[in-house]
Design a protein around this motif. Sequence first.
Motif, PDB file in Angstrom:
ATOM      1  N   ALA A  51       0.760  -1.007   0.008  1.00 16.45           N
ATOM      2  CA  ALA A  51      -0.153  -0.050   0.030  1.00 16.45           C
ATOM      3  C   ALA A  51       0.895   1.301   0.098  1.00 16.45           C
ATOM      4  N   PHE A  52       1.781   1.172   0.705  1.00 15.57           N
ATOM      5  CA  PHE A  52       3.003   2.333   0.701  1.00 15.57           C
ATOM      6  C   PHE A  52       3.604   2.774  -0.625  1.00 15.57           C
ATOM      7  N   ALA A  53       3.959   1.550  -1.437  1.00 17.70           N
ATOM      8  CA  ALA A  53       4.631   1.787  -2.444  1.00 17.70           C
ATOM      9  C   ALA A  53       3.455   2.238  -3.517  1.00 17.70           C
ATOM     10  N   ALA A  54       2.368   1.562  -3.484  1.00 15.65           N
ATOM     11  CA  ALA A  54       1.223   2.021  -4.460  1.00 15.65           C
ATOM     12  C   ALA A  54       1.096   3.344  -4.338  1.00 15.65           C
ATOM     13  N   GLY A  55       0.990   3.920  -3.061  1.00 18.23           N
ATOM     14  CA  GLY A  55       0.784   5.363  -2.857  1.00 18.23           C
ATOM     15  C   GLY A  55       1.830   6.209  -3.294  1.00 18.23           C
ATOM     16  N   GLU A  56       2.997   5.807  -3.612  1.00 18.79           N
ATOM     17  CA  GLU A  56       4.160   6.462  -3.904  1.00 18.79           C
ATOM     18  C   GLU A  56       3.848   7.142  -5.405  1.00 18.79           C
TER      19      GLU A  56
END
Length: 347
Positions: free
Chosen positions: A159-164
């Motif tokens: 979720a963190f990487a997708a948000g980036e």
Amino acid sequence: MAAARRGSGSATKKTAIPQLSWRQPQPAPVVLVSGPEEVCAERATASIRAQLKEADPSLEVTDIRADDYAAGTLLAVTSPSLFGEPRLVRVTGVEKCSDAFLAEALAYVASPQDGATLVLRHTGSSVRGKKLLDAIRQGQGDGAEIACPAIKYDRDREAFAAGEFQHAGRRIAPRALHALTQAFSGDLTELAAACQQLIQDVAGDITEQVVDRYYGGRVESSAFEVADAAIAGHHGEALITLRHALDAGADPVPLVAAFAMKLRTMARVAGQRGSSRQIAQELKMTDWQVDRARRDLQSGWSERSLGLAIQAVARADGEVKGASRDPVFALERMLTVVATRAPFGVR
């Protein structure tokens, strides 16, 4: 502050102040940046500084350590100067603050200085400073809170990487996202840097091929390629991939860990009924992880063979960590059990 939203974490229950996303922070007279995830905290603090600097380039920035604090400093650096420039004061180490800082900060948040923004960083690692946090959360000082909870599960990392990429207005393929997060499974700072590198260097959508070109040589990525081939039942391919990984310098320990993680996921999903989304929510996974485990289970796995494989991986884990003089043989034996769905030496 109109766009602020309230958080659901236990640290921010019973709060009278806005709860802001670390991706969309906003300046306020007093900003509490709470939680252990430093990457998110640094992003939030940097964004606040950038917003204030854009509004007025004459911004004065001061950094203070709450655990090494000289009495009177807070009032001195927040007080208006002769020319009335806006002030940003960033305070670190609030979770281990001195008595002098705690007393002065409590007095300050009750009556903040005009034109000053005070950012307080508390990691949540101790209850020190709790009285100050409670005062801010109860609405003293026209404050806001930015929660930065720990990112430690695969689902949270994805979720963190997708948000980036979403925040940058870029698209990344699901399998590319998976490969990227697995390649940097041990360090969120490195994962964030990798995301930014891809965003800056690559034009267009981020594909699995792009991620492999940039980061395919990392040990973790090679480990999952070996595990994928073995779990699919491709014994020869898995052995060849294993030998290539070892020749490239792969450590046996993360290779075994990759097998263990995938088999544990398969064991958790096996026998579950319902949609991928329902199972993912119950098991705290992502939808694609459930879908992948289900596909893996369809490649000739049974309850017995899954049990044999898990036992073989547990044995190999001990052997590659020192219980065997030949970790490569331990890896090959584990791989054979997984790929053939049979005890070692039995076909």
